[in-house]
Design a protein around this motif. Sequence first.
Motif, short mmCIF file in Angstrom:
data_model
loop_
_atom_site.label_atom_id
_atom_site.label_comp_id
_atom_site.label_asym_id
_atom_site.label_seq_id
_atom_site.Cartn_x
_atom_site.Cartn_y
_atom_site.Cartn_z
N SER A 1 37.51 29.72 40.99
CA SER A 1 36.78 29.11 39.93
C SER A 1 35.32 28.75 40.17
O SER A 1 34.41 28.85 39.32
N GLU A 2 35.11 28.26 41.22
CA GLU A 2 33.74 27.61 41.67
C GLU A 2 32.87 28.92 41.75
O GLU A 2 31.58 28.69 41.15
N ARG A 3 33.00 29.92 42.14
CA ARG A 3 32.31 30.95 42.43
C ARG A 3 32.17 32.03 40.87
O ARG A 3 31.18 32.68 40.95
N SER A 4 33.20 31.77 39.94
CA SER A 4 33.26 32.72 38.96
C SER A 4 32.07 32.32 38.10
O SER A 4 31.52 31.58 37.66
N ARG A 5 31.35 33.73 37.75
CA ARG A 5 30.49 33.89 36.65
C ARG A 5 30.92 34.33 35.71
O ARG A 5 30.44 34.21 34.29
N HIS A 6 32.00 34.91 35.59
CA HIS A 6 32.81 35.52 34.42
C HIS A 6 34.26 35.06 34.26
O HIS A 6 35.14 35.58 34.34
N PRO A 7 34.17 33.90 33.95
CA PRO A 7 35.67 32.87 33.99
C PRO A 7 36.60 33.55 32.96
O PRO A 7 37.71 33.68 33.24
N GLN A 8 36.28 34.13 31.85
CA GLN A 8 37.20 34.74 30.79
C GLN A 8 37.60 35.89 31.41
O GLN A 8 38.79 36.14 31.40
N LEU A 9 36.61 36.72 31.87
CA LEU A 9 37.19 38.19 32.40
C LEU A 9 37.87 37.91 33.66
O LEU A 9 38.75 38.53 33.71
N MET A 10 37.79 36.83 34.27
CA MET A 10 38.33 36.67 35.48
C MET A 10 40.02 36.55 35.30
O MET A 10 40.74 36.95 35.99
N LEU A 11 40.17 35.77 34.32
CA LEU A 11 41.49 35.28 34.01
C LEU A 11 42.32 36.53 33.53
O LEU A 11 43.37 36.77 34.09
N TRP A 12 41.72 37.50 32.80
CA TRP A 12 42.12 38.76 32.33
C TRP A 12 42.64 39.58 33.53
O TRP A 12 43.61 40.29 33.71
N VAL A 13 41.54 39.86 34.40
CA VAL A 13 41.78 40.65 35.52
C VAL A 13 42.72 39.86 36.57
O VAL A 13 43.84 40.78 36.99
N ALA A 14 42.92 38.67 36.77
CA ALA A 14 43.67 37.99 37.58
C ALA A 14 45.08 38.30 37.08
O ALA A 14 46.12 38.66 37.81
N TRP A 15 45.53 38.18 35.79
CA TRP A 15 46.70 38.42 35.29
C TRP A 15 47.30 39.82 35.26
O TRP A 15 48.51 39.97 35.54
N LEU A 16 46.35 40.78 35.08
CA LEU A 16 46.57 42.30 35.35
C LEU A 16 46.96 42.12 36.72
O LEU A 16 47.96 43.07 36.99
N VAL A 17 46.21 41.72 37.71
CA VAL A 17 46.87 41.95 39.16
C VAL A 17 48.14 41.58 39.47
O VAL A 17 48.99 42.15 40.04
N LEU A 18 48.24 40.27 38.95
CA LEU A 18 49.78 39.54 39.05
C LEU A 18 50.84 40.35 38.08
O LEU A 18 51.92 40.19 38.83
N ARG A 19 50.41 40.97 37.35
CA ARG A 19 51.49 41.80 36.54
C ARG A 19 51.38 43.27 36.85
O ARG A 19 51.76 44.08 36.08
N ALA A 20 50.75 43.50 37.90
CA ALA A 20 50.69 44.98 38.40
C ALA A 20 51.86 45.64 38.26
O ALA A 20 52.20 46.85 38.10
N ASN A 21 52.88 45.08 38.76
CA ASN A 21 54.36 45.76 38.74
C ASN A 21 55.09 44.69 37.80
O ASN A 21 55.91 43.84 38.04
#
Length: 378
Positions: free
Chosen positions: A270-290
Amino acid sequence: MTDAPTHTADTGTGEADDAADRKVVEQEQAEIKDFVKGLSADDIKSGNWFTKLAAHAMNSYTQKVDWQYFQDRYAGVPADAIVDQRIKMAARYAALEGGLSAGAYTATVAATIGSLGGASPATVPAAVATMMVDVAFTTQLQLRLAYDISVLYRVPLDVHDPEDLWKLIRVAFTIKSGEAAREGVAKAVPALVRPVVKRFYSGSALTAGKALPVVGKHLLQRNVIKIGIPLVGVPLAVLLNRYTTLLAGRHARAVFRNEARVIEIAEAISERSRHPQLMLWVAWLVLRANAKAKIADDEALLMRHLVRLARKRHEVFDEQLAHVVDIDPAEVWKRVDTELGDLSDVLDAAERVATVDGDVNSREKAVLAELRERCRRS
């Protein structure tokens, strides 16, 4: 541990002073005896004693014991070192109390519990009251130890929130399922007496406790074991109090240290994020890869803290993401492709997210590879 006391085992100045520790335990016992005097026979038999004890043990304690409380006493000392000393201290107190209480135990207590009835405290036999002092002492000790550990690892818990309180209870008493409590007791006992405990546990001596609520039943049964075995009641009381407290402390350390690790990852992302909204979508995509696999506890915990921090630090709350059931990779890639400039923070976040529950699997690697390619083109 009424006031989170410190003795020589805390400070590392030498061997613990037996007399000082015994005095602390005796003071705690006196307070617990007053609490037990207010219990009725029905409280004990129904398991309501545990509900009352949870409030008694935690309400005032949590008002004065916070992270700053420990910082004032252990300034500059890493949490791991303090936690280790807290566990050792609690186990020592539990063993001392077991020795003090066990002398008054009788093997008839198990049967006496089954015949309890009525609402008057006066109907509680003296032997049962003695047992309840031991039960309440170790229960309070282990609840407060688990809470101390959560505070030291800076894992927020609100004991007035039912969900947080139940989490603390599960951690403190290693409750995972209906059988976990029984197996936990057997594993907590030294190998020498384990076969005896298992035989006793499968016998009829605990029939009276079967109607108790899950937590109260577990705690009461654990104590009936140590008073019901002929000839070994006192030493087993000492050993069980010590080992179950060690077990509770080590379990709490494992759970809350791991949660602190996950929170630390979320904080860094979170501290490093410059794209917090996009980061959330990408994070959830990674977590739900399977998508067919059940989401791991650490993954769910990480996502919860990422969302919390995005709202707190970046004032970002994505209602659309909150309503997603099956995430569509194409939707995420579209969002990535519309962003211009350096997306290294998003890629770094995705790589951290993928490792939160261990090794990166093949599906997660595929998502990361696709993200790297798209970030390269942005």
